[in-house]
Design a protein around this motif. Structure first.
Motif, PDB file in Angstrom:
ATOM      1  N   HIS A   1      -9.080  20.580  14.893  1.00 49.40           N
ATOM      2  CA  HIS A   1     -10.452  20.927  15.251  1.00 49.40           C
ATOM      3  C   HIS A   1     -10.593  22.371  15.704  1.00 49.40           C
ATOM      4  O   HIS A   1     -11.698  22.854  15.959  1.00 49.40           O
ATOM      5  CB  HIS A   1     -10.948  19.966  16.344  1.00 49.40           C
ATOM      6  CG  HIS A   1     -12.417  20.063  16.608  1.00 49.40           C
ATOM      7  ND1 HIS A   1     -12.954  20.618  17.742  1.00 49.40           N
ATOM      8  CD2 HIS A   1     -13.485  19.705  15.839  1.00 49.40           C
ATOM      9  CE1 HIS A   1     -14.261  20.586  17.687  1.00 49.40           C
ATOM     10  NE2 HIS A   1     -14.630  20.037  16.548  1.00 49.40           N
TER      11      HIS A   1
ATOM     12  N   ASP B   1     -19.505  22.283  14.330  1.00 45.74           N
ATOM     13  CA  ASP B   1     -18.687  21.264  13.700  1.00 45.74           C
ATOM     14  C   ASP B   1     -18.920  21.162  12.196  1.00 45.74           C
ATOM     15  O   ASP B   1     -18.424  20.250  11.536  1.00 45.74           O
ATOM     16  CB  ASP B   1     -18.921  19.899  14.370  1.00 45.74           C
ATOM     17  CG  ASP B   1     -18.268  19.856  15.746  1.00 45.74           C
ATOM     18  OD1 ASP B   1     -17.321  20.622  15.965  1.00 45.74           O
ATOM     19  OD2 ASP B   1     -18.716  19.053  16.592  1.00 45.74           O
TER      20      ASP B   1
ATOM     21  N   ASP C   1     -18.303  16.870  11.616  1.00 50.82           N
ATOM     22  CA  ASP C   1     -19.452  16.351  12.343  1.00 50.82           C
ATOM     23  C   ASP C   1     -19.748  14.953  11.807  1.00 50.82           C
ATOM     24  O   ASP C   1     -20.221  14.793  10.689  1.00 50.82           O
ATOM     25  CB  ASP C   1     -20.652  17.281  12.134  1.00 50.82           C
ATOM     26  CG  ASP C   1     -21.776  17.016  13.106  1.00 50.82           C
ATOM     27  OD1 ASP C   1     -22.100  15.826  13.316  1.00 50.82           O
ATOM     28  OD2 ASP C   1     -22.327  17.981  13.668  1.00 50.82           O
TER      29      ASP C   1
ATOM     30  N   ASN D   1     -22.510  20.957  18.068  1.00 55.95           N
ATOM     31  CA  ASN D   1     -21.303  21.485  18.713  1.00 55.95           C
ATOM     32  C   ASN D   1     -21.111  20.809  20.059  1.00 55.95           C
ATOM     33  O   ASN D   1     -21.875  19.914  20.438  1.00 55.95           O
ATOM     34  CB  ASN D   1     -21.356  23.015  18.844  1.00 55.95           C
ATOM     35  CG  ASN D   1     -22.513  23.495  19.715  1.00 55.95           C
ATOM     36  OD1 ASN D   1     -23.077  22.741  20.516  1.00 55.95           O
ATOM     37  ND2 ASN D   1     -22.877  24.767  19.550  1.00 55.95           N
ATOM     38  N   ILE D   2     -20.091  21.248  20.791  1.00 50.57           N
ATOM     39  CA  ILE D   2     -19.717  20.609  22.044  1.00 50.57           C
ATOM     40  C   ILE D   2     -20.813  20.741  23.094  1.00 50.57           C
ATOM     41  O   ILE D   2     -20.878  19.965  24.051  1.00 50.57           O
ATOM     42  CB  ILE D   2     -18.381  21.199  22.563  1.00 50.57           C
ATOM     43  CG1 ILE D   2     -17.770  20.294  23.638  1.00 50.57           C
ATOM     44  CG2 ILE D   2     -18.576  22.628  23.048  1.00 50.57           C
ATOM     45  CD1 ILE D   2     -17.270  18.982  23.116  1.00 50.57           C
ATOM     46  N   ASN D   3     -21.702  21.706  22.910  1.00 50.91           N
ATOM     47  CA  ASN D   3     -22.788  21.930  23.869  1.00 50.91           C
ATOM     48  C   ASN D   3     -24.069  21.196  23.486  1.00 50.91           C
ATOM     49  O   ASN D   3     -25.121  21.446  24.080  1.00 50.91           O
ATOM     50  CB  ASN D   3     -23.072  23.430  23.991  1.00 50.91           C
ATOM     51  CG  ASN D   3     -21.863  24.207  24.475  1.00 50.91           C
ATOM     52  OD1 ASN D   3     -21.169  23.765  25.395  1.00 50.91           O
ATOM     53  ND2 ASN D   3     -21.593  25.347  23.853  1.00 50.91           N
ATOM     54  N   ASP D   4     -23.979  20.330  22.479  1.00 53.70           N
ATOM     55  CA  ASP D   4     -25.132  19.564  21.986  1.00 53.70           C
ATOM     56  C   ASP D   4     -26.230  20.453  21.411  1.00 53.70           C
ATOM     57  O   ASP D   4     -27.406  20.073  21.375  1.00 53.70           O
ATOM     58  CB  ASP D   4     -25.720  18.672  23.091  1.00 53.70           C
ATOM     59  CG  ASP D   4     -24.839  17.470  23.387  1.00 53.70           C
ATOM     60  OD1 ASP D   4     -24.141  17.021  22.464  1.00 53.70           O
ATOM     61  OD2 ASP D   4     -24.829  17.005  24.536  1.00 53.70           O
TER      62      ASP D   4
ATOM     63  N   ASN E   1     -11.845  15.958  17.236  1.00 54.77           N
ATOM     64  CA  ASN E   1     -13.056  16.541  17.809  1.00 54.77           C
ATOM     65  C   ASN E   1     -13.335  15.896  19.173  1.00 54.77           C
ATOM     66  O   ASN E   1     -13.603  14.687  19.250  1.00 54.77           O
ATOM     67  CB  ASN E   1     -14.247  16.307  16.877  1.00 54.77           C
ATOM     68  CG  ASN E   1     -15.476  17.094  17.288  1.00 54.77           C
ATOM     69  OD1 ASN E   1     -15.620  17.487  18.440  1.00 54.77           O
ATOM     70  ND2 ASN E   1     -16.371  17.326  16.338  1.00 54.77           N
TER      71      ASN E   1
ATOM     72  N   ARG F   1     -15.857  15.877  20.914  1.00 53.85           N
ATOM     73  CA  ARG F   1     -17.193  15.282  21.006  1.00 53.85           C
ATOM     74  C   ARG F   1     -17.134  13.775  20.829  1.00 53.85           C
ATOM     75  O   ARG F   1     -17.985  13.042  21.354  1.00 53.85           O
ATOM     76  CB  ARG F   1     -18.129  15.866  19.949  1.00 53.85           C
ATOM     77  CG  ARG F   1     -18.550  17.314  20.176  1.00 53.85           C
ATOM     78  CD  ARG F   1     -19.378  17.811  19.005  1.00 53.85           C
ATOM     79  NE  ARG F   1     -20.624  17.064  18.836  1.00 53.85           N
ATOM     80  CZ  ARG F   1     -21.358  17.093  17.730  1.00 53.85           C
ATOM     81  NH1 ARG F   1     -20.965  17.810  16.688  1.00 53.85           N
ATOM     82  NH2 ARG F   1     -22.475  16.414  17.661  1.00 53.85           N
ATOM     83  N   TYR F   2     -16.141  13.308  20.077  1.00 49.79           N
ATOM     84  CA  TYR F   2     -16.055  11.884  19.749  1.00 49.79           C
ATOM     85  C   TYR F   2     -14.867  11.182  20.393  1.00 49.79           C
ATOM     86  O   TYR F   2     -14.907   9.983  20.626  1.00 49.79           O
ATOM     87  CB  TYR F   2     -15.985  11.707  18.227  1.00 49.79           C
ATOM     88  CG  TYR F   2     -17.045  12.475  17.486  1.00 49.79           C
ATOM     89  CD1 TYR F   2     -18.391  12.161  17.639  1.00 49.79           C
ATOM     90  CD2 TYR F   2     -16.709  13.533  16.653  1.00 49.79           C
ATOM     91  CE1 TYR F   2     -19.373  12.877  16.985  1.00 49.79           C
ATOM     92  CE2 TYR F   2     -17.695  14.258  15.983  1.00 49.79           C
ATOM     93  CZ  TYR F   2     -19.021  13.915  16.153  1.00 49.79           C
ATOM     94  OH  TYR F   2     -19.990  14.630  15.510  1.00 49.79           O
TER      95      TYR F   2
END
Length: 470
Positions: free
Chosen positions: A68, A77, A96, A345-348, A371, A373-374
């Protein structure tokens, strides 16, 4: 004569300008979306041979090795990849998940028979067995299973490797050579395939495997109409009709059989090798798995296909291995029309990415699987994450959508019975070798889980010791 150098220089300059113009147009077509900008395309000869060099080449196995990280560096992503040589190539890499949306009892029974044959015929029921490379076990198991369940071709551990008349290699040697040396066939032109011992062996293996498959097809076609439930019968039945132009030629039929043979045994073998490596490294996880197996399958009987839904921790170990070491690090797609994708991305944050018609799209399986995020703590081996709610859209070892892997159930069934049977009877540890006596756990993990360049993600060497449980 003085004009020749000028002509050559002009041609080179024109070629460079053409490439740079194509590069500029590619950048503009995706509105300069962040990502990779490199000289050599990954599928090119230079792309395959050269190591990773910034702005020059991505390097082999880059999608898995980078995982990642390339998406983190780009800040999204979904990232772009634009290369210049040999052709201007624009592609998008996706990590993503929001943008990526037979008979199994026979497989179980045949796999159980083959694994038990390993204990009896090869290991002779020894209490301790040392293996220099786990693939020496998992490749034959997977090959034997796909042979009998897919093609009705029985191969046993006791086979004495006698080469049949009309052949110069055994079936299993030919298939093993083809799957390990396939890149030689891709990179070396046919006229140069006889220059070295390796290329000659590769040429011979491809020829021999073609002969074996042709014989398999003709024997089955000439058999009496016996009801069979295997892949070869399905392929032949689907090809047995009289509509003009709708049947496969013999070479096309053999090509399909070849794909199933190779894909059906190597992916399973490599995944199981990674499973056993991880369990050998993480003894606490292996003990949890063993205790769970024993809670489902008592010592006085073998696991059956009916037990499979209850073997939840075995499936969790299998899935966590596939998340960390997916057989294919990338899934290629092509945009069928002009469209857009929404990158997160990680910051939404959200960003719309233009996707022109015909743009190659690569689903970065490793990028999604690592990732954060998940997946919490994505680099760690934690099978228990699959025992609760988990992000199914972010789990892509079998691809996704309408063209997802059709052999998933076959693959899972074969993997679970092999894993369950081996762990229930043997404790697995990393083989002690004097030259590695002083290594740390991190060094041992890196050594045992080193990957190589192969048809699928390939463990280089996994030395293990199997000790019979009392």
């Amino acid at each position: 004569m003085q004009g020749i150098p000028l002509l050559v220089f002009s041609c080179i300059a024109l070629y460079v300008c053409q490439k740079l113009l194509g590069f500029w147009r590619a950048v503009q077509s995706i509105q300069n979306h962040p990502g990779l900008r490199q000289l050599f395309s990954p599928p090119s000869l230079f792309g395959l041979l050269l190591p990773k060099i910034k702005y020059l080449n991505q390097g082999r196995n880059a999608l898995f090795l980078d995982k990642h990280q390339v998406f983190v560096e780009a800040g999204w992503d979904i990232i772009s990849s634009i290369t210049i040589y040999p052709n201007n190539r624009t592609a998008l890499l996706l990590a993503d998940a929001a943008a990526i949306k037979r008979n199994n009892k026979l497989v179980w029974d045949e796999t159980l028979k083959i694994v038990n044959g390993l204990f009896e015929d090869v290991w002779k029921n020894q209490d301790v067995v040392h293996v220099d490379h786990c693939l020496d076990i998992t490749l034959p198991i997977a090959l034997f299973v796909i042979g009998v369940a897919g093609f009705g071709k029985t191969i046993s551990w006791k086979e004495d490797d006698v080469i049949p008349p009309g052949h110069s290699m055994t079936f299993k040697d030919a298939l093993h050579t083809v799957t390990t040396h396939f890149y030689v066939k891709i990179l070396v032109p046919s006229w140069a395939m006889g220059f070295t011992a390796k290329t000659r062996k590769t040429r011979q293996a491809f020829s021999e495997l073609h002969l074996y498959m042709k014989k398999m097809v003709r024997e089955r076609q000439n058999d009496e109409k016996v009801e069979r439930d295997d892949l070869l019968s399905s392929l032949l039945a689907a090809n047995d009709h009289d509509l003009d132009g709708s049947t496969l030629s013999e070479d096309e039929l053999i090509g399909n059989i070849f794909i199933f043979l190779v894909a059906g045994h190597e992916t399973t073998a490599h995944t199981l090798c990674f499973v056993f490596a991880l369990l050998a490294l993480y003894q606490d996880e292996q003990e949890k798995l063993y205790q769970h197996i024993r809670s489902v399958v008592p010592k006085d009987r073998e696991a059956t296909y009916e037990d499979m839904p209850a073997l939840t921790y075995a499936m969790a170990v299998f899935y966590e291995t596939l998340r960390l070491y997916p057989a294919g690090a990338a899934v290629p797609k092509v945009s069928a029309e002009d469209t857009t994708l929404v990158a997160g991305n990680i910051n939404d944050e959200k960003l719309t990415v233009p996707v022109p018609k015909g743009t190659p799209l690569t689903l970065s399986v490793a990028g999604v699987h690592y990732n954060p995020r998940y997946w919490e703590d994505p680099t760690s081996f934690k099978p228990a994450r699959f025992l609760k709610d988990w992000p199914r859209d972010a789990f892509l070892p079998f691809s996704a959508g309408a063209r997802a892997c059709l052999g998933r159930k076959f693959f899972e069934t074969e993997g679970i019975v092999t894993l369950t049977t081996l762990v229930s009877k043997y404790k697995i540890t990393v083989k002690d070798e004097p030259q590695f006596a002083g290594e740390t756990f991190e060094q041992r993990r890196e050594r045992v889980l080193t990957i190589g360049f192969g048809l699928t993600l390939t463990p280089v060497r996994v030395p293990l010791t199997f000790t019979r449980r009392t």
